[in-house]
Design a protein around this motif. Structure first.
Motif, PDB file in Angstrom:
ATOM      1  N   GLU A 198      -0.221  -2.991  -4.958  1.00  8.82           N
ATOM      2  CA  GLU A 198       0.354  -2.306  -6.189  1.00  8.82           C
ATOM      3  C   GLU A 198       2.009  -2.337  -6.200  1.00  8.82           C
ATOM      4  O   GLU A 198       2.418  -2.377  -4.889  1.00  8.82           O
ATOM      5  CB  GLU A 198      -0.092  -0.839  -6.447  1.00  8.82           C
ATOM      6  CG  GLU A 198      -1.686  -0.670  -6.406  1.00  8.82           C
ATOM      7  CD  GLU A 198      -2.048   0.690  -6.632  1.00  8.82           C
ATOM      8  OE1 GLU A 198      -0.978   1.511  -6.970  1.00  8.82           O
ATOM      9  OE2 GLU A 198      -3.298   0.985  -6.277  1.00  8.82           O
ATOM     10  N   ARG A 199       2.343  -2.144  -7.162  1.00  5.73           N
ATOM     11  CA  ARG A 199       4.097  -1.964  -7.374  1.00  5.73           C
ATOM     12  C   ARG A 199       4.399  -0.379  -7.127  1.00  5.73           C
ATOM     13  O   ARG A 199       3.635   0.407  -7.982  1.00  5.73           O
ATOM     14  CB  ARG A 199       4.520  -2.328  -8.491  1.00  5.73           C
ATOM     15  CG  ARG A 199       5.958  -2.259  -8.901  1.00  5.73           C
ATOM     16  CD  ARG A 199       6.682  -2.581  -9.971  1.00  5.73           C
ATOM     17  NE  ARG A 199       5.995  -1.824 -11.093  1.00  5.73           N
ATOM     18  CZ  ARG A 199       6.635  -0.764 -11.460  1.00  5.73           C
ATOM     19  NH1 ARG A 199       7.635  -0.186 -10.909  1.00  5.73           N
ATOM     20  NH2 ARG A 199       6.018  -0.199 -12.435  1.00  5.73           N
ATOM     21  N   ALA A 227      -1.654   3.264   3.518  1.00  5.39           N
ATOM     22  CA  ALA A 227      -0.454   2.932   2.761  1.00  5.39           C
ATOM     23  C   ALA A 227       0.151   1.570   2.828  1.00  5.39           C
ATOM     24  O   ALA A 227       0.335   1.007   1.781  1.00  5.39           O
ATOM     25  CB  ALA A 227       0.672   3.846   3.176  1.00  5.39           C
ATOM     26  N   LEU A 228       0.061   0.785   4.030  1.00  8.04           N
ATOM     27  CA  LEU A 228       0.494  -0.604   3.647  1.00  8.04           C
ATOM     28  C   LEU A 228      -0.409  -1.322   2.960  1.00  8.04           C
ATOM     29  O   LEU A 228      -0.022  -2.189   2.242  1.00  8.04           O
ATOM     30  CB  LEU A 228       0.502  -1.322   5.213  1.00  8.04           C
ATOM     31  CG  LEU A 228       1.743  -0.628   6.037  1.00  8.04           C
ATOM     32  CD1 LEU A 228       1.496  -1.217   7.426  1.00  8.04           C
ATOM     33  CD2 LEU A 228       3.031  -1.065   5.320  1.00  8.04           C
ATOM     34  N   ARG A 260      10.456  -4.215   5.328  1.00  6.36           N
ATOM     35  CA  ARG A 260      10.538  -5.681   5.941  1.00  6.36           C
ATOM     36  C   ARG A 260       9.925  -6.450   4.731  1.00  6.36           C
ATOM     37  O   ARG A 260      10.368  -7.391   4.275  1.00  6.36           O
ATOM     38  CB  ARG A 260       9.806  -5.727   7.001  1.00  6.36           C
ATOM     39  CG  ARG A 260       9.923  -7.179   7.738  1.00  6.36           C
ATOM     40  CD  ARG A 260       8.944  -7.399   8.717  1.00  6.36           C
ATOM     41  NE  ARG A 260       7.352  -7.164   8.378  1.00  6.36           N
ATOM     42  CZ  ARG A 260       6.925  -8.375   7.838  1.00  6.36           C
ATOM     43  NH1 ARG A 260       7.322  -9.604   7.492  1.00  6.36           N
ATOM     44  NH2 ARG A 260       5.607  -8.012   7.658  1.00  6.36           N
ATOM     45  N   ARG A 261       8.684  -5.906   4.060  1.00 10.30           N
ATOM     46  CA  ARG A 261       8.063  -6.545   3.012  1.00 10.30           C
ATOM     47  C   ARG A 261       8.768  -6.457   1.772  1.00 10.30           C
ATOM     48  O   ARG A 261       8.844  -7.653   0.951  1.00 10.30           O
ATOM     49  CB  ARG A 261       6.586  -5.973   2.818  1.00 10.30           C
ATOM     50  CG  ARG A 261       5.711  -6.158   4.256  1.00 10.30           C
ATOM     51  CD  ARG A 261       4.170  -5.553   3.664  1.00 10.30           C
ATOM     52  NE  ARG A 261       3.562  -5.705   4.961  1.00 10.30           N
ATOM     53  CZ  ARG A 261       2.214  -5.145   4.890  1.00 10.30           C
ATOM     54  NH1 ARG A 261       1.476  -4.642   3.731  1.00 10.30           N
ATOM     55  NH2 ARG A 261       1.437  -5.020   5.896  1.00 10.30           N
ATOM     56  N   ASP A 262       9.447  -5.388   1.483  1.00 12.97           N
ATOM     57  CA  ASP A 262      10.086  -5.171   0.376  1.00 12.97           C
ATOM     58  C   ASP A 262      11.485  -4.549   0.413  1.00 12.97           C
ATOM     59  O   ASP A 262      11.565  -3.177   0.490  1.00 12.97           O
ATOM     60  CB  ASP A 262       9.252  -4.644  -0.728  1.00 12.97           C
ATOM     61  CG  ASP A 262       9.866  -4.143  -2.133  1.00 12.97           C
ATOM     62  OD1 ASP A 262      11.348  -4.884  -2.297  1.00 12.97           O
ATOM     63  OD2 ASP A 262       9.524  -3.448  -2.878  1.00 12.97           O
ATOM     64  N   PRO A 263      12.771  -5.269   0.761  1.00 10.26           N
ATOM     65  CA  PRO A 263      13.828  -4.446   1.065  1.00 10.26           C
ATOM     66  C   PRO A 263      14.347  -3.636   0.031  1.00 10.26           C
ATOM     67  O   PRO A 263      15.325  -2.845   0.368  1.00 10.26           O
ATOM     68  CB  PRO A 263      14.819  -5.691   1.192  1.00 10.26           C
ATOM     69  CG  PRO A 263      13.981  -6.916   1.492  1.00 10.26           C
ATOM     70  CD  PRO A 263      12.604  -6.689   0.698  1.00 10.26           C
ATOM     71  N   ALA A 282       3.688   9.043 -11.632  1.00 13.83           N
ATOM     72  CA  ALA A 282       2.161   8.556 -11.367  1.00 13.83           C
ATOM     73  C   ALA A 282       2.122   8.547  -9.802  1.00 13.83           C
ATOM     74  O   ALA A 282       3.263   8.051  -9.220  1.00 13.83           O
ATOM     75  CB  ALA A 282       2.225   7.074 -12.054  1.00 13.83           C
ATOM     76  N   VAL A 283       1.116   9.246  -9.172  1.00 13.78           N
ATOM     77  CA  VAL A 283       1.362   9.717  -7.597  1.00 13.78           C
ATOM     78  C   VAL A 283      -0.116   8.794  -7.025  1.00 13.78           C
ATOM     79  O   VAL A 283      -1.032   9.207  -7.647  1.00 13.78           O
ATOM     80  CB  VAL A 283       1.406  11.021  -7.437  1.00 13.78           C
ATOM     81  CG1 VAL A 283       1.309  11.292  -5.870  1.00 13.78           C
ATOM     82  CG2 VAL A 283       2.563  11.455  -7.995  1.00 13.78           C
ATOM     83  N   ARG A 284      -0.070   8.189  -6.109  1.00 13.25           N
ATOM     84  CA  ARG A 284      -0.964   7.788  -5.308  1.00 13.25           C
ATOM     85  C   ARG A 284      -0.871   8.412  -3.898  1.00 13.25           C
ATOM     86  O   ARG A 284       0.521   8.686  -3.253  1.00 13.25           O
ATOM     87  CB  ARG A 284      -1.107   6.294  -5.061  1.00 13.25           C
ATOM     88  CG  ARG A 284      -1.584   5.347  -6.029  1.00 13.25           C
ATOM     89  CD  ARG A 284      -3.061   5.550  -6.311  1.00 13.25           C
ATOM     90  NE  ARG A 284      -3.656   5.054  -5.413  1.00 13.25           N
ATOM     91  CZ  ARG A 284      -4.250   4.067  -4.796  1.00 13.25           C
ATOM     92  NH1 ARG A 284      -4.052   3.188  -5.672  1.00 13.25           N
ATOM     93  NH2 ARG A 284      -5.047   3.877  -3.566  1.00 13.25           N
ATOM     94  N   THR A 285      -2.037   8.871  -3.066  1.00 19.07           N
ATOM     95  CA  THR A 285      -1.902   9.282  -1.536  1.00 19.07           C
ATOM     96  C   THR A 285      -2.612   8.529  -0.809  1.00 19.07           C
ATOM     97  O   THR A 285      -3.490   7.953  -0.955  1.00 19.07           O
ATOM     98  CB  THR A 285      -2.562  10.912  -1.920  1.00 19.07           C
ATOM     99  OG1 THR A 285      -3.690  10.763  -2.025  1.00 19.07           O
ATOM    100  CG2 THR A 285      -1.622  11.724  -3.010  1.00 19.07           C
ATOM    101  N   SER A 286      -1.885   8.627   0.563  1.00 16.90           N
ATOM    102  CA  SER A 286      -2.814   7.845   1.582  1.00 16.90           C
ATOM    103  C   SER A 286      -2.486   8.899   2.814  1.00 16.90           C
ATOM    104  O   SER A 286      -1.562   9.609   3.063  1.00 16.90           O
ATOM    105  CB  SER A 286      -2.035   6.676   1.905  1.00 16.90           C
ATOM    106  OG  SER A 286      -2.152   5.844   0.936  1.00 16.90           O
TER     107      SER A 286
END
Length: 622
Positions: free
Chosen positions: A46-47, A39-40, A71-74, A29-33
């Motif tokens: 979303e996960r 992207a942030l 930093r947000r999600d190590p 499942a792919v999202r693009t930015s």
């Protein structure tokens, strides 16, 4: 193949669509930015399992994106992509937390291999985390189960209450806990509490039929406690075989608020406790059968001593009262000799059975010797013990075999009571005072003048015997006939009122019989004031005024006073009396025609006068 959720970030639309087509074709499942800022926003909403980002972009570049995202999600996996073979940039991206580094142009197969390798690590890490969580839950469940088994293994009622409270508080992180357990009448009685609990705010008993609790108890699920029972608090029912056996209160969680997990843990412990309560009762019933004297059915002394030790523990810890009663058959040898062996054994069995009819399920009647018996009365003060002595004596006198024996020889039964903590705080002290009162009964005028043989309602007959000179009084400082004194009766009323005022909560009875209108009684003015609503249900002294209604205006009602009108009863025209019986003292003053006066502090005699008055005029015993 480990399918996952991938976010592709590139400022060039061509590469966005290229990476999306390759990865989507592989089942991801792919999202693009098109920017790091966009992207942030996606990462915040979303996960994402894998971040695939270009390194060179306008605005925030790929390296800045990697640092902020990590930093947000190590735990976030990152793969960097750049069009330049820049070793320094690759090193910086790896330092920022990248799992791998790709260069443009890149082969679709290489992209898939890197993505699948990284996503495989994500899957392994999640499986490891899930296993760890499941193991922790399993360990918690095992610990709870072990504590539940410990509760089930406890067959002593008092230890069970303490253990259940401890486990409930520990498993829910509650700072306060209380436990109500069903008594023999089905009422839920407060049996224990610990921690930050306001004892005065908790009801002594909870009626399971009360609409406020009935549905919740039947439902069996935790529910919020009524206001005033604690800060943040909830209740959990103890139910076994659809029978409500108890109710637990948990209040003031140490960290945070009570939630679903705490409710679930409390319900598990409550289920274990309900089964344990039922088992403990069954065990106690079996134990009692095996610990009874064969001849009389009374418990043996060893069981009594063990039970008394537990009662001392409860009373000291929770501030409760209980009483010890000593029953002595004073002429056992004479009865045996007169009746013969078998009739004597039958007489003693019937006598113990008669006393047994006066005890409650929670009371313990034990045989000490052939002539002496003990009774333990839990949660009973001294005044309540006096009422038990009266009931037990009446039951014995009604027993057919006792009445038959007394046609030949009297059955001399002496009973004395002592209460914790009023008379002492250890068994030897209570036993000393109970036996001392047995001696008082043996020396009472009731025994010496055979006044106990009068009928239960023969109050005036007993009064006449005591006032007349036909019965010679033995030398005693406790009883005497007095010279006429017009002020004595009024002074005695005022003194009795002062005695009540010294401790209005002490239980007692004061009966005042008057020749004149009740409104004029000196006792009324001398009593302490009180609020009827505040005193409702308060176990304090009660005052009964008996006499004619009179024509004077009625006095204002008093919360302690009950007026009993006896218009037309000619005995009140020539007699006055004052009968005072309390936890601490007993006193009777009788005044007859021509000023004849008798007074006594002989407690058995005062109790007999009170009992016969209650029977004669259908007054409540307490």
């Amino acid at each position: 193949m480990a399918n996952g959720r991938i976010l592709v970030v590139d400022d060039e639309r061509f590469f966005q669509e290229l990476f999306r087509d390759v990865l989507t074709g592989a089942g991801h499942a792919v999202r693009t930015s098109s920017s790091a800022e966009e992207a942030l926003e996606v990462l915040a909403a979303e996960r994402v399992d894998l971040l695939l980002t270009d390194m060179v972009m306008p605005g925030l570049d790929g390296l800045g994106l990697i640092r902020e995202a990590r930093r947000r999600d190590p735990e976030l996996e990152v793969v960097a992509v750049t069009g330049r073979e820049d070793v320094k940039l690759a090193v910086e991206s790896m330092k920022a937390g990248c799992s791998d580094f790709l260069t443009k142009p890149l082969e679709p197969g290489e992209l898939l291999r890197v993505a699948e390798r990284v996503l495989g690590r994500v899957r392994l890490r999640r499986e490891h985390s899930q296993l760890l969580t499941e193991n922790l839950e399993f360990v918690k469940a095992q610990a709870l189960y072990r504590q539940g088994l410990q509760i089930l293994a406890t067959l002593d009622g008092e230890r069970l209450v303490d253990l259940a409270l401890s486990v409930l508080a520990r498993t829910t992180d509650a700072q306060g806990a209380a436990l109500w357990v069903a008594d023999e009448k089905g009422q839920l009685a407060l049996r224990g509490y610990r921690g930050l609990v306001d004892r005065a705010a908790l009801p002594v008993r909870v009626d399971p039929r009360d609409p406020a609790f009935a549905d919740a108890l039947r439902g069996g699920a935790p529910f919020l406690a009524p206001d005033g029972w604690g800060g943040e608090a909830f209740l959990v029912p103890l139910v076994a075989d659809d029978e409500p056996l108890g109710l637990a209160l948990l209040s003031d969680r140490a960290r945070g608020r009570f939630g679903r997990d705490e409710h679930a843990a409390a319900l598990v412990v409550a289920d274990f406790t309900a089964i344990a309560v039922k088992n403990a009762r069954r065990f106690q019933a079996v134990e009692r059968v095996g610990l009874r004297d064969r001849e009389t059915g009374a418990y043996n002394l060893s069981y009594f001593v063990d039970y008394a030790g537990k009662e001392f523990y409860k009373a000291r810890r929770y501030g409760r009262a209980f009483s010890l009663v000593v029953l002595s058959v004073d002429n056992v040898e004479q009865l045996r000799k007169e009746a013969g062996r078998e009739p004597f054994r039958r007489l003693m069995r019937d006598l113990v059975a008669a006393v047994g009819r006066a005890v409650r399920d929670a009371d313990i009647l034990a045989k000490v010797s052939e002539s002496e018996y003990y009774v333990l009365l839990p949660e009973t003060d001294y005044f309540g013990a006096l009422m038990f002595v009266r009931r037990a004596t009446e039951e014995v006198r009604r027993e057919a075999s006792v009445r038959t024996m007394e046609e030949r020889v009297p059955v001399l039964l002496s009973i004395g009571a002592a209460s914790f903590p009023k008379d002492g705080e250890d068994f030897d002290e209570l036993l000393h005072w109970a036996r001392d009162r047995v001696q008082d009964q043996r020396g009472s005028l009731l025994r010496r003048l055979h006044l106990g043989d009068l009928e239960p309602g023969a109050f005036w007959e007993l009064t006449d015997v005591l006032l007349s000179g036909s019965a010679r009084l033995p030398d005693s400082s406790a009883s005497a006939r007095l010279q006429p004194d017009a002020e004595l009766f009024a002074a005695a009323q005022r003194e009795a009122a002062r005695e009540i005022a010294r401790d209005p909560r002490a239980r007692g009875l004061l009966y005042v019989g008057l020749r004149t209108a009740l409104a004029a009684s000196p006792v009324r003015a001398a009593l302490p004031p009180g609020d009827p609503a505040a005193r409702a249900g308060d176990p304090s002294a009660r005052v009964y005024l008996l006499g004619p209604r009179g024509t004077d205006a009625e006095a204002a009602p008093h919360p302690l006073v009950t007026e009993v009108y006896v218009d037309g009863d000619q005995r009140f025209a020539g007699h006055e009396f004052l009968l005072f019986l309390s936890e601490r003292s007993a006193y009777a003053l009788l005044a007859g025609p021509d000023g004849r006066t008798f007074h006594t502090s002989d407690m058995p005699l005062v109790d007999a006068l009170v009992s016969k008055l209650q029977t004669a005029y259908d007054l409540q015993p307490i």
